[in-house]
Design a protein around this motif. Structure first.
Motif, PDB file in Angstrom:
ATOM      1  N   ALA A   4       0.769  -1.158   0.036  1.00  0.00           N
ATOM      2  CA  ALA A   4       0.017  -0.040  -0.019  1.00  0.00           C
ATOM      3  C   ALA A   4       0.855   1.216   0.130  1.00  0.00           C
ATOM      4  O   ALA A   4       0.198   2.398  -0.393  1.00  0.00           O
ATOM      5  N   ASP A   5       2.038   1.245   0.439  1.00  0.00           N
ATOM      6  CA  ASP A   5       3.019   2.313   0.522  1.00  0.00           C
ATOM      7  C   ASP A   5       3.750   2.638  -0.685  1.00  0.00           C
ATOM      8  O   ASP A   5       4.501   3.556  -0.922  1.00  0.00           O
ATOM      9  N   ALA A   6       3.727   1.524  -1.775  1.00  0.00           N
ATOM     10  CA  ALA A   6       4.641   1.502  -2.789  1.00  0.00           C
ATOM     11  C   ALA A   6       4.220   2.688  -3.806  1.00  0.00           C
ATOM     12  O   ALA A   6       4.979   3.076  -4.496  1.00  0.00           O
ATOM     13  N   LEU A   7       3.055   2.945  -3.808  1.00  0.00           N
ATOM     14  CA  LEU A   7       2.478   3.891  -4.744  1.00  0.00           C
ATOM     15  C   LEU A   7       1.632   5.029  -4.205  1.00  0.00           C
ATOM     16  O   LEU A   7       0.839   4.947  -3.156  1.00  0.00           O
ATOM     17  N   THR A   8       2.126   6.398  -4.210  1.00  0.00           N
ATOM     18  CA  THR A   8       1.514   7.737  -3.915  1.00  0.00           C
ATOM     19  C   THR A   8       0.853   8.202  -4.892  1.00  0.00           C
ATOM     20  O   THR A   8       1.397   8.521  -5.804  1.00  0.00           O
ATOM     21  N   LEU A   9      -0.419   8.595  -4.583  1.00  0.00           N
ATOM     22  CA  LEU A   9      -1.116   9.167  -5.657  1.00  0.00           C
ATOM     23  C   LEU A   9      -1.537  10.637  -5.349  1.00  0.00           C
ATOM     24  O   LEU A   9      -1.957  10.945  -4.074  1.00  0.00           O
ATOM     25  N   ASN A  10      -1.340  11.732  -6.006  1.00  0.00           N
ATOM     26  CA  ASN A  10      -1.811  12.770  -6.051  1.00  0.00           C
ATOM     27  C   ASN A  10      -2.813  13.408  -6.914  1.00  0.00           C
ATOM     28  O   ASN A  10      -2.527  13.943  -8.138  1.00  0.00           O
ATOM     29  N   PRO A  11      -4.071  13.137  -6.633  1.00  0.00           N
ATOM     30  CA  PRO A  11      -5.035  13.195  -7.749  1.00  0.00           C
ATOM     31  C   PRO A  11      -5.131  14.887  -8.334  1.00  0.00           C
ATOM     32  O   PRO A  11      -5.361  14.948  -9.366  1.00  0.00           O
ATOM     33  N   ALA A  12      -4.911  15.836  -7.201  1.00  0.00           N
ATOM     34  CA  ALA A  12      -5.284  17.136  -7.719  1.00  0.00           C
ATOM     35  C   ALA A  12      -4.276  17.413  -8.617  1.00  0.00           C
ATOM     36  O   ALA A  12      -4.234  18.376  -9.438  1.00  0.00           O
ATOM     37  N   ALA A  13      -2.826  17.101  -8.426  1.00  0.00           N
ATOM     38  CA  ALA A  13      -1.723  17.390  -9.520  1.00  0.00           C
ATOM     39  C   ALA A  13      -1.919  16.698 -10.529  1.00  0.00           C
ATOM     40  O   ALA A  13      -1.128  16.669 -11.501  1.00  0.00           O
ATOM     41  N   GLY A  14      -2.757  15.281 -10.373  1.00  0.00           N
ATOM     42  CA  GLY A  14      -2.743  14.576 -11.545  1.00  0.00           C
ATOM     43  C   GLY A  14      -1.351  13.663 -11.541  1.00  0.00           C
ATOM     44  O   GLY A  14      -0.735  13.218 -12.806  1.00  0.00           O
ATOM     45  N   LEU A  15      -0.551  13.376 -10.504  1.00  0.00           N
ATOM     46  CA  LEU A  15       0.659  12.661 -10.491  1.00  0.00           C
ATOM     47  C   LEU A  15       0.618  11.496  -9.567  1.00  0.00           C
ATOM     48  O   LEU A  15      -0.436  11.139  -8.775  1.00  0.00           O
ATOM     49  N   ALA A  16       1.517  10.313 -10.114  1.00  0.00           N
ATOM     50  CA  ALA A  16       1.457   9.030  -9.229  1.00  0.00           C
ATOM     51  C   ALA A  16       3.180   9.036  -8.958  1.00  0.00           C
ATOM     52  O   ALA A  16       3.659   9.284 -10.060  1.00  0.00           O
TER      53      ALA A  16
END
Length: 189
Positions: A4-16
């Motif tokens: 669960a910690d392997a991927l960080t999502l930032n939907p507001a910036a459209g970044l992963a």
């Protein structure tokens, strides 16, 4: 590191951001959803004619440059892993998805077990059609309904497809083909 910690999502910036090796499983309706997102991205960049696909889940935007519809092949379900077309679909401004167990299955003591699980029995499908193809406006809906109709089987699935106004093509293991909506004229014994 936990998965669960392997991927960080930032939907507001459209970044992963990937922090460790990672495998993404696009099972279920994720492929259909992904195709819809590809189509939305294409439209957002001004493309009005495109064919978007992930592993056979397809969505067409408009028509081809020569103004003809897009040609999309529907696989002939063959557990022998030979690739071939059952039929060709002319597609424009719509989506198509196929579910089947002719590529992903296991045999246990002579019984074919599908990779699709029946939620009522919580077990693999035993008497599923070889494949179900569904046309819809969104690829996610086509993907979801193709899987649901696999679970329902060709007889109950056809009733559901007709009640929902869906175009669905059912191919049984014995080669019998039945369809609803756009596919209703393709029935053979």
């Amino acid at each position: 590191m936990r998965a669960a910690d392997a991927l960080t999502l930032n939907p507001a910036a459209g970044l992963a951001r990937k922090a460790a090796p990672l495998t993404l499983d696009l099972s279920g309706i994720a492929k259909g959803y992904g195709v819809d997102r590809l189509a939305e991205t294409a439209l957002g960049h001004g493309l009005t004619r495109a064919l978007c696909s992930i592993d056979g889940e397809v969505r067409a935007l408009g028509r081809r440059a020569d103004d003809s519809p897009w040609c999309v092949g529907i696989d002939a379900p063959d557990a022998g892993h030979r690739r071939g077309s059952h039929s060709i679909l002319m597609l424009e401004d719509g989506a198509v998805a196929t579910s089947g167990d002719y590529r992903h299955f296991v045999e246990v003591r002579g019984t074919r077990l599908s990779h699709t699980i029946n939620p009522l029995t919580q077990a693999p499908l035993l008497e599923a059609p070889a494949s179900v193809t569904v046309m819809a406006q969104s690829c996610m809906m086509a993907d979801a309904m193709a899987t649901a109709l696999m679970v329902f089987g060709p007889d109950r699935g056809r009733v559901l497809a007709e009640a929902q106004g869906l175009s669905a093509l059912f191919i049984r293991r014995d080669g019998t083909v039945t369809g609803t909506g756009h596919f209703s004229e393709t029935e053979t014994a």
